[in-house]
Each structure stands twice: as structure tokens, then as C-alpha cells.
Write an enzyme that holds these catalytic residues in place. Structure first.
Site, PDB file in Angstrom:
ATOM      1  N   SER A   1       6.727 -52.128  -1.207  1.00 36.97           N
ATOM      2  CA  SER A   1       7.069 -53.194  -0.281  1.00 36.97           C
ATOM      3  C   SER A   1       6.825 -54.554  -0.952  1.00 36.97           C
ATOM      4  O   SER A   1       7.419 -54.822  -1.999  1.00 36.97           O
ATOM      5  CB  SER A   1       6.277 -53.044   1.021  1.00 36.97           C
ATOM      6  OG  SER A   1       6.826 -53.835   2.042  1.00 36.97           O
TER       7      SER A   1
ATOM      8  N   ASP B   1      15.192 -46.600   5.353  1.00 40.95           N
ATOM      9  CA  ASP B   1      14.235 -47.706   5.428  1.00 40.95           C
ATOM     10  C   ASP B   1      14.758 -48.746   6.411  1.00 40.95           C
ATOM     11  O   ASP B   1      15.811 -49.343   6.192  1.00 40.95           O
ATOM     12  CB  ASP B   1      14.062 -48.327   4.036  1.00 40.95           C
ATOM     13  CG  ASP B   1      12.892 -49.282   3.956  1.00 40.95           C
ATOM     14  OD1 ASP B   1      12.680 -50.047   4.920  1.00 40.95           O
ATOM     15  OD2 ASP B   1      12.189 -49.272   2.930  1.00 40.95           O
TER      16      ASP B   1
ATOM     17  N   HIS C   1      10.474 -46.678   5.296  1.00 44.35           N
ATOM     18  CA  HIS C   1       9.638 -47.629   4.572  1.00 44.35           C
ATOM     19  C   HIS C   1       8.196 -47.111   4.542  1.00 44.35           C
ATOM     20  O   HIS C   1       7.722 -46.501   5.502  1.00 44.35           O
ATOM     21  CB  HIS C   1       9.693 -48.987   5.278  1.00 44.35           C
ATOM     22  CG  HIS C   1       9.178 -50.126   4.473  1.00 44.35           C
ATOM     23  ND1 HIS C   1       9.895 -50.690   3.444  1.00 44.35           N
ATOM     24  CD2 HIS C   1       8.018 -50.814   4.537  1.00 44.35           C
ATOM     25  CE1 HIS C   1       9.212 -51.683   2.920  1.00 44.35           C
ATOM     26  NE2 HIS C   1       8.054 -51.774   3.563  1.00 44.35           N
TER      27      HIS C   1
END
Length: 431
Positions: A251, A348, A381
Site C-alpha cells: 500500500s 483491490d 487490498h
């Protein structure tokens, strides 16, 4: 009780639907992400809980009426959707193989990820057998600023490194946590990977850095460059090779991983220690953001979001596009970039997968080093935070990839991977 069963059925269907098609509407983005994240990466645990909940509710009078039977039908449909996410996770090995990741690098005797962690995810918080963790080591101290890291390394090498020769030094890995540049800590992320890498003989450093809004970009990156400088001086104390370091993170940590890898020795990002070599030998960014200026998969450029304008760069986007470009990894893509293994989930909902695809395109167009791209079918994610089946297989693939880079470094040969990874992203290299 029938209406309880109906409510459960509706809930299970919504969870399954969100997992397969996450909501990207601004108002639903965060709850959709958390619901999908937990549903997808803990799908086996959720499936058991759904079956038990449906059975108990039905046994205690839940089927006394149309509402209960409707709820049971919906619940079975939702459970089937959860089962489908498990099947998608099982395709992870296929995704990795199609990406060109060298999963068979060390097929004989290579330790697998422990099954116990898949059944009891909190076990990943405990160092694995054979791993020693040294916590809260200060790597940068200036006035009141004290930045710390944790070291994960093989236990048998931790007791005495005083007589370690250069030939016996181990490869090093830097882990950068995510959290949108504003939250997060070294204790929370990358633990499945770090434990597995340490079991395989690596010395791993889980690094903290200053967070916004107290920190203003590029202070986050400068802190991480300070770690690389510290590593050059202190690596041998922990049995690591000061000349071999790879970097990974997810991330915001994926963004920073790419920045560390692509901005080696850029004076602007290492003020006061410009002469220190801050190059790395490989990068594995997970579900990162790589371009703040071009909208691409976003309704607006990432740099135009309130998060970056108000808390991270603290500059109006339209009047300061150059500053946002200088904070974007894609700006620094170059011929002599280190090898990259880019990993992203196909579902995601926070950072659309196209963000990774376009970054990989640029890398493959420009870099002379190998670029591997693995798109995790069905992955959300932050999928690797939990020690799920998908995480276990990805961790094993990353370890074998990085071990291959280290072997080539020791042999003095240029990094290389199977030729199929040079194929375009429209080919089956996307799993």
C-alpha cells in the site's frame, strides 16, 4: 427466530456479493473494503461460521415461517459465494506460475508456510520456531526524533556474528509498512513474510518512519533512506551483507518501496548523507500507488485527493503538479532500475489493479532488469496481512524470487527470470 435467519441470509449474501464485486462509491469505499478484506482473506473461517450460524438458527425455530426458509435459501447462496472465494484463492499458485515467478527455484527441502497459521491467523504474531526477533532498535536519532526497527533473523546465527566472514553474510530485506502515510506500525504488517524469510536464512528489518500529518513529504522517504545508510554501517552486526539489500512493503509501503528502489543516490532525498550508496538489489511492492499525477484508473489524480493535499504533501495539487510528480515512483523509472516483482489483487477496492498494470508497463518499456508482475485473482487490498492460503503461496513465491536474486548476486551474474515475463500485460502473464 425466522426473522433472525432471514437477517443472517441477507447478510451472508451481501458479504459474498461485496467480495466478488467491491463497491467503489466514495460513501461505501471504506466499509466495502473492510467487509471484502475480511470475507476474502478469512473465507474458510467465515464459511464455517456461516454454516454453524445457519444450522443453529434453523434448529432453534428459524424455519417456522416463510421468512426463515427465505433466509436459509439466501444463507446457502451466500455460503456458496464464500466457497467460491476459497476456490479463487487456490488459484494463487496458477497466478504466480503464469507471472513467471520461479516457484520451483528450490523445490527440494524448502520449508512450506506452516499450516497452523492458516487455521489460527493470530499465530503469525509469534515468531516462528528458529527465528529470533530483536525489537525496537534505534536506527535514527536526532533530538527528540527516535526511529526504530525490529530485526527478524535465524536464531542459530543470532548468538555470535563476531567472526562472520563476507562469504557467510546473509541477504538483507527491508519491510515498509503501509497505512496511507498517516497510520501503521512495524508490529502490524509484513509478519508472515518476515518470519518465512528469516526461516530461509534472511535477515529482515521491519522499519518505522515518520507519519503525516506531523511529517511532510518527502520526510517519510528520507527516514527510509536513513535506514539504508544505517544498514550499510550496521548490517554485519546482525549477520547481514551490507552490500545486498532488497526492499518490500504494501500500500503506502508499496509506494515507498518503489521510491526507495528507484531513487537510489538522489541527493534531494538524502540530505546530509548524499555520498552514501542507497541502492537496493531488488524490490517487491505489494498493491502500491505509483503515479500521483495521471488519473488513469482514478476519477481524479491520486494527488488531487484531500489526503495527499492536506496531510501528506500539504500542497494544492493543480499549482504544484511538479511536486506530486517528484513524489511518484513512475517519474524515476530508468534503464538501470533494480529487478521488480510487482504484486496486486484483482479485486483491490482501494487501489484499482490498473494502477499496478500501468506501472509495470512503464517498467518493462524502460528497465533493463527483469520485471515480474503477479495479479492475484480475487485478492483484496492488504491481502497478505492475514496468513491465508493466498498469503502462504505468495510468501513462498517472493522468498524463492529473492533467493534467486541473491544467488545470482553471489555468482556475479546479472539478474534474470524466465523469458515469458517479458510478455505484454495483455498476455496470460496476468493470473
Amino acid at each position: 427466530m425466522p426473522y433472525v435467519l432471514l437477517a443472517l441470509g441477507i447478510l451472508f449474501v451481501l458479504l459474498a456479493a461485496n467480495a466478488h464485486a467491491p463497491r467503489r462509491h466514495a460513501a461505501l469505499l471504506v466499509p466495502s473494503f473492510f467487509a471484502g478484506w475480511l470475507t476474502i482473506e478469512l473465507a474458510p473461517h467465515l464459511l464455517v461460521a456461516e454454516i454453524v450460524a445457519l444450522a443453529l438458527t434453523a434448529a432453534y425455530g428459524g424455519l417456522d415461517g416463510w421468512a426463515g426458509w427465505t433466509g436459509l435459501a439466501l444463507g446457502i447462496l451466500g455460503a456458496a459465494g464464500t466457497a467460491a472465494t476459497i476456490v479463487a484463492a487456490r488459484r494463487t499458485v496458477v497466478s504466480l506460475r503464469e507471472s513467471g515467478a520461479p516457484l520451483d527455484l528450490d523445490p527440494e527441502g524448502a520449508p512450506r508456510y506452516p499450516l497452523a497459521h492458516l487455521f489460527l491467523p493470530p499465530l503469525c504474531l509469534i515468531p516462528r520456531r528458529g527465528v529470533r526477533v530483536d525489537r525496537n532498535i534505534v536506527f535514527r536519532q536526532e533530538g527528540r526524533l527516535r526511529l526504530k526497527l525490529d530485526v527478524y533473523r535465524p536464531a542459530e546465527s543470532a548468538s555470535d556474528t563476531s567472526g562472520t566472514s563476507g562469504k557467510d553474510l546473509r541477504p538483507g530485506l527491508m519491510q515498509i509498512h503501509g497505512g496511507a502515510w498517516v497510520i501503521g506500525d512495524k508490529r502490524e504488517q509484513g509478519l508472515p513474510l518476515l518470519n518465512h524469510m528469516a526461516v530461509q536464512g534472511w535477515v529482515c528489518f521491519n522499519v518505522n518512519y515518520r507519519l503525516s500529518p506531523r511529517a511532510t513529504w518527502p520526510e517519510h522517504l528520507i527516514d527510509l533512506k536513513h535506514f539504508v545508510a544505517w544498514y550499510r554501517e550496521q548490517a554485519e552486526e546482525y549477520g547481514a551483507d551490507p552490500d545486498f539489500l532488497c526492499v518490500t512493503g504494501g500500500s503506502a509501503g508499496g509506494h515507498l518501496t518503489a521510491m526507495v528502489a528507484l531513487t537510489a543516490n538522489v541527493p534531494e532525498f538524502q540530505p546530509g548523507f548524499e555520498d552514501v550508496d542507497t541502492s537496493v538489489q531488488g524490490a517487491v511492492p505489494f498493491y502500491g500507488v505509483y503515479d500521483f499525477v495521471e488519473a488513469g484508473p482514478w476519477p481524479v489524480p491520486m494527488g488531487a485527493t484531500p489526503l495527499l493535499q492536506r496531510m501528506v504533501l500539504k500542497l494544492p495539487f493543480e499549482e504544484n503538479r511538479e511536486a506530486y510528480a517528484k513524489a511518484s515512483p513512475v517519474t524515476y523509472v530508468r534503464e538501470d532500475a533494480p529487478p521488480f516483482f510487482v504484486i496486486h489483487g484483482s479485486r483491490d477496492s482501494l487501489l484499482p489493479v490498473e494502477e499496478a498494470r500501468r506501472f509495470v508497463r512503464r517498467l518493462r518499456e524502460t528497465s533493463k532488469a527483469p520485471v515480474i508482475y503477479a495479479e492475484m485473482k480475487g485478492g483484496q487490498h492488504a491481502f497478505d496481512v492475514f496468513p491465508s492460503y493466498r498469503t502462504a503461496r505468495v510468501v513462498e513465491g517472493v522468498e524463492r524470487y529473492l533467493t534467486g536474486l541473491h544467488r545470482q548476486y553471489r555468482q556475479g551474474t546479472a539478474p534474470e527470470v524466465p523469458g515469458e515475463v517479458t510478455a505484454s500485460l495483455e498476455e496470460p502473464t496476468v493470473g
